[in-house]
Write a protein that holds these residues in place. Structure first.
Motif: not given
Lengths: 251, 244
Positions: B118-123
């Motif tokens: 969830i944290g890494i996907f968006f950047p």
């Protein structure tokens, strides 16, 4: 022998928001096989759009563009296009750039052919260099080598020497003529430099301002190598400059 | 760096609190935890290894989902219009907010992978799309003039052209992931991980180990960032950058 390129009543418009921009309107042009044809026109008249239609990157809105009787399709016919802007892939070295066209057309012995054409354009020894390490003129030569390597039916050049300094430009013009006489390809060369057009072209088609069509085509009956100082050269140049001037002043 | 340590020592001497450790105390904690281990017997290296393992796993899952989707969204407006409403809303939910749901629905390594993802996907997704959008139209036209079809254009032109942006997304994502893992480990039930180490010793009021944990986390984050940055510098020598 029927002409290789036939454009008839060619028209092209773009839709931008609520407006329709007519770029090309009723353009007729024929170019025979093996000829070196130059196209000159005022800035922004639609020369690049015409070139894109010539190689199938754009489709006309009306009229027809036929190459050997077929509409242009770079997947079916081989074109060698040299763009005005820098079109080398910056992450590939020189020889890999030249091999790109060969790979896309799945031509075998890419290394051999690429090396041969790099030698032809005088870039022997620069195979492993990267685009950011070579000069503007050298980059143009790589683009020419890449275009020639696929053995295209037609070579299209869109103001290829516009970014170069006068000296390099002059050298490149002579080299292009030498390559053309060796390989006997059909070349369509767009420029707004009349001097250049008369120096290298067998015919010079003058385009009108936008929406553009061919105003007239002047046949240059001079042997190569041409002298910029000879009276016939000067008279051709003045004539074409005059025709171009009419279009520019009516802008 | 030396100035910082001296300043730290000065601050502890000024504040004189039993809860603010000196640099020397933290170093002693380092010696203890890395050799003998913590109260459960796990050494510092074990904690580091576990945290790294979780992060890299989540990182891998994020890359293989975000990059292809980003390429697709960048190239096909239809896909972008379809996916954007969802991604644009979800990306503003901080990973921490997902922790309660993940505790209820997932266990073990899956929980960590989900929170990291969830944290890494968006950047990565956003930077991939930005990289695709930046592709030069001339290069695409050039490839088309040599008969390239859409697949060839994505593979030979768009992806290499977007790679600097994508790698930047990876670097940012890895940083976010590293921060996520600490929060996730603090909330989770596993006995190992740097986050858990910090929490364990915070509960014991042994702040020297807490600070040790923080320092280690910061240093590893720095090291990972630096490695990716030098990788970027070497791969992308062809990018003409503005010399700051």
């Amino acid at each position: 022998m029927p002409p290789l390129i036939i454009a008839k009543e060619l028209s092209k418009s773009f839709i931008a928001g609520n407006d329709t921009i007519n770029v090309i309107d009723n353009l007729d042009l024929t170019i025979d096989e093996g000829k070196f044809a130059c196209i000159v026109g005022p800035s922004g008249c639609g020369k690049t759009t015409l070139l894109k239609i010539l190689c199938g990157l754009e489709k006309q809105t009306h009229g027809s563009m036929l190459i050997h009787g077929q509409p242009p399709d770079p997947k079916k016919q081989r074109f060698g296009v040299i763009f005005q802007e820098d079109s080398l892939l910056p992450w590939l070295n020189v020889i890999s750039n030249v091999k790109l066209g060969l790979e896309l057309y799945r031509i075998k012995d890419a290394d051999l052919i690429a090396t041969k054409y790099l030698d032809l354009v005088g870039l022997e020894g620069f195979e492993k260099y990267y685009p950011h390490q070579i000069s503007g003129g050298m980059k143009k030569r790589v683009a020419i080598a890449r275009a020639l390597a696929v053995d295209p039916e037609i070579i299209l050049m869109d103001e290829p020497f516009a970014d170069l300094d006068a000296q390099t430009r002059s050298i490149m013009q002579k080299e292009l003529l030498s390559i053309w006489s060796k390989l006997n390809k059909t070349i369509v060369f767009i420029t707004h430099n009349v001097d250049e057009a008369v120096f290298i072209g067998q015919s010079v088609s003058v385009l009108t301002k936008r929406p553009t069509k061919v105003k007239t085509t002047v046949s240059i009956d001079l042997d190569y190598p041409r002298s910029r100082l000879s009276p016939p050269f000067i008279s051709y140049r003045e004539k074409i400059l005059g025709l171009l001037q009419e279009e520019i002043s009516s802008l | 760096m030396a100035v910082f340590v001296v300043a730290w020592q000065a601050v502890t001497m000024m504040m004189n609190s039993p809860f603010l450790p000196t640099p020397v105390q933290v170093f002693q904690a380092f010696l203890k935890i890395s050799t003998i281990g913590d109260i459960d017997g796990y050494t510092l290296w074990w904690h580091i290894g576990v945290s790294l393992y979780r992060v890299l796993l989540g990182f891998a899952v994020a890359i293989i989902t975000a990059v292809p989707l980003g390429l697709l969204m960048g190239v096909k407006p239809l896909v972008k219009n379809f996916a954007s409403p969802i991604t644009e809303i979800v990306r503003f939910i901080p990973p921490i907010a997902w922790i309660p749901l993940s505790i209820i629905l997932l266990t073990g390594i899956n929980r960590y992978i989900f929170l990291l993802w969830i944290g890494i996907f968006f950047p990565i997704l956003l930077d991939t799309i930005a990289g695709v959008k930046r592709t030069s139209e001339t290069l695409v036209n050039m490839a088309k003039s040599f008969g390239a079809d859409n697949n060839a254009i994505i593979k030979k032109i768009i992806f290499p052209s977007a790679l600097p942006e994508i790698m930047n997304g990876l670097r940012v994502g890895l940083g976010v992931g590293w921060m996520c893992i600490v929060a996730a480990e603090m909330m989770g039930g596993e006995p190992v991980g740097l986050g858990r180490l910090i929490l364990k010793y915070a509960n014991l009021l042994q702040i020297d180990v807490v600070v040790l944990g923080m320092v280690v986390i910061g240093l590893i984050g720095l090291a990972m960032n630096y490695m990716l940055l030098s990788g970027e510098r070497r791969l992308f020598k062809w990018r003409v950058e503005i010399k700051a």
